[in-house]
Design an enzyme around this catalytic site. Sequence first.
Site, short mmCIF file in Angstrom:
data_model
loop_
_atom_site.label_atom_id
_atom_site.label_comp_id
_atom_site.label_asym_id
_atom_site.label_seq_id
_atom_site.Cartn_x
_atom_site.Cartn_y
_atom_site.Cartn_z
N ARG A 35 9.46 -21.29 -117.67
CA ARG A 35 10.90 -21.56 -117.67
C ARG A 35 11.58 -20.45 -118.46
NH1 ARG A 35 10.29 -23.98 -113.94
NH2 ARG A 35 10.56 -26.17 -113.44
N GLU A 59 19.81 -18.69 -114.03
CA GLU A 59 19.30 -18.36 -112.70
C GLU A 59 20.39 -18.65 -111.68
OE1 GLU A 59 15.59 -20.38 -111.99
OE2 GLU A 59 14.55 -19.22 -113.53
N HIS A 111 12.55 -16.40 -109.12
CA HIS A 111 11.94 -17.73 -109.23
C HIS A 111 11.30 -18.15 -107.90
CE1 HIS A 111 12.19 -21.82 -111.50
NE2 HIS A 111 11.04 -21.67 -110.87
N ILE A 112 10.28 -17.39 -107.50
CA ILE A 112 9.62 -17.65 -106.20
C ILE A 112 8.16 -18.09 -106.38
CG2 ILE A 112 11.11 -16.18 -104.79
CD1 ILE A 112 9.02 -13.92 -105.11
#
Length: 299
Positions: free
Chosen positions: A216, A245, A264-265
């Site tokens: 995170r 994000e 964030h993949i």
Amino acid sequence: CEVSQWDSDEPIPRSELLKGVQGAHGLLCLLSDKIDAEVLDAAGPNLKVISTMSVGFDHLALEEIKKRGIRVGYTPDVLTDATAELTVALLLATARRLPEGVEEVKKGGWSSWKPLWLCGYGLSGSTVGVIGLGRIGMAIAQRLLPFGVKRLLYTGRTAKAHSAEVNGEFVPLDELVSESDFIVVSCSLTPETQGLCDKAFFSKMKKTAVFINSSRGAVVNQEDLYEALSRGQIAAAGLDVTTPEPLPTSHPLLTLKNCVVLPHIGSATYSTRGVMSALTAQNLLGGLQGSDMPSELSF
């Protein structure tokens, strides 16, 4: 069921969420939806289950949800492999400077062979430190060992019996930070881990060390990371998660060649997202029917 759906890839606007949730018995949400007291109040007393299509749940106000006796479903395990694979890919891309290499080819910077041009750092004979040896941390460690990693250190609340499978050494955080050539953050976001990776943390790392975060964004103090990278205090960093994000295109981290940022993949494979979707729906239906949910959060 009567289903009310926000039919877009873009997150639902707050005003639409507050309006759409009124009177609902169940809510299926994403990581991008902040489910707080305001949303719960808007939903009203009918709401008995929240099913999130994520393994993380820091977007859910769990204390409020618990107070109201609402059950919560989430999607652990199913994204472990995909996230571990992406983390290893990010580590290799960052350590071996792959994005820089691609850019040099595209802009004509590739000329003759040079002994030290685009040199990076290899895993063979290295010490890797994993912060948080849970499901994903373990899966990352299992994938890194075949690269010839010499020592695998880990830290967390307690020593893990399953660490024996990867010859993991349970050490204090300071020892892990100072001895690791690669540091991988795969812990949950908690009050204890928020801002864990700060100026003091980076100052203890080796100058040649590579820092990777796929947990995170809030675990890292990004201003301190920028300072450490720009001053050469650490070699490089790879991030699949940031705060906020999406990260604004003007953010200082994006000006650095030694920082690789992904959007964030971690769980972004077709099969994983398909399984996550199905599990999220099954959790929701179980909660609505008052029966077992395949993956219910205990809190």
